[in-house]
Scaffold this active site. Structure first.
Site, PDB file in Angstrom:
ATOM      1  N   HIS A  64     -61.844  43.986  14.464  1.00  0.00           N
ATOM      2  CA  HIS A  64     -61.888  43.699  13.157  1.00  0.00           C
ATOM      3  C   HIS A  64     -61.879  44.953  12.525  1.00  0.00           C
ATOM      4  CE1 HIS A  64     -62.179  41.257   9.413  1.00  0.00           C
ATOM      5  NE2 HIS A  64     -62.824  42.170   9.069  1.00  0.00           N
ATOM      6  N   GLU A  65     -62.974  45.675  12.574  1.00  0.00           N
ATOM      7  CA  GLU A  65     -63.484  46.746  12.008  1.00  0.00           C
ATOM      8  C   GLU A  65     -62.512  48.155  12.249  1.00  0.00           C
ATOM      9  OE1 GLU A  65     -64.891  46.566   9.138  1.00  0.00           O
ATOM     10  OE2 GLU A  65     -66.024  44.634  10.026  1.00  0.00           O
ATOM     11  N   HIS A  68     -59.448  47.978   9.933  1.00  0.00           N
ATOM     12  CA  HIS A  68     -59.713  48.581   8.810  1.00  0.00           C
ATOM     13  C   HIS A  68     -59.757  50.163   8.798  1.00  0.00           C
ATOM     14  CE1 HIS A  68     -60.863  45.203   6.814  1.00  0.00           C
ATOM     15  NE2 HIS A  68     -61.902  44.906   7.416  1.00  0.00           N
TER      16      HIS A  68
END
Length: 162
Positions: A64-65, A68
């Site tokens: 997920h990160e 980003h």
């Protein structure tokens, strides 16, 4: 856009896309806030070792990160104080990381059979964006709705959503 081997790890995908990945991009830290991890351009990816118990949770949070971090790299004008920019990256991270897979939602206590993935992503986007001090709840919802279609359908650096 280039096609990628679906078995290739996210870090290698970032490097192929021209996003440099330093050895200290990902750090395990003790977090005061109840969260599994986060990303900031200045600190990179932090994994909250005191709030994660399972390797699957660590893997999911890192993926997920990394989305980003990839968004931050590829968009030279990405502004995390802009509610639409933040919402877009959260939509992409939720969709591409598998955060909202049926099994994960079931384990969180959400048992909707149809439409669970988009509902989950919307819920998680709102939670993240309203935590941004620059975004009110109304601004977060408006931003999410404004960018939803474009950002949900953007699967880079993957050739498709998992």
């Amino acid at each position: 856009m280039p096609e990628y081997d679906s078995t290739e790890p996210p870090k290698e995908r970032m490097e192929k896309a021209g996003c440099g990945v330093s050895d200290n991009l990902i750090k395990a830290v003790h977090c005061k806030m109840q969260m599994s991890g986060g990303y900031s351009p200045s600190q990179g990816i932090v994994i909250c070792s005191n709030h994660i118990n399972l390797q699957d949770e660590v893997d999911q949070t890192v993926i997920h990160e990394l989305i980003h971090a990839y968004d931050d790299c590829r968009a030279a004008n990405l502004d995390w104080t802009n509610c639409a920019h933040h919402a877009c990256s959260e939509i992409r991270a939720g969709h591409l990381s598998g955060d909202c897979h049926f099994k994960r939602e079931f384990l969180r206590g959400y048992m909707k059979i149809r439409g669970h993935e988009q509902e989950c992503i919307r819920r998680r986007v709102m939670n993240s964006v309203i935590a941004n001090p620059y975004c009110s709840e109304v601004a977060a919802r408006d931003a999410m709705e404004a960018v939803w279609d474009t950002c949900y359908n953007d699967t880079q650096p993957f050739d498709r959503a998992p």
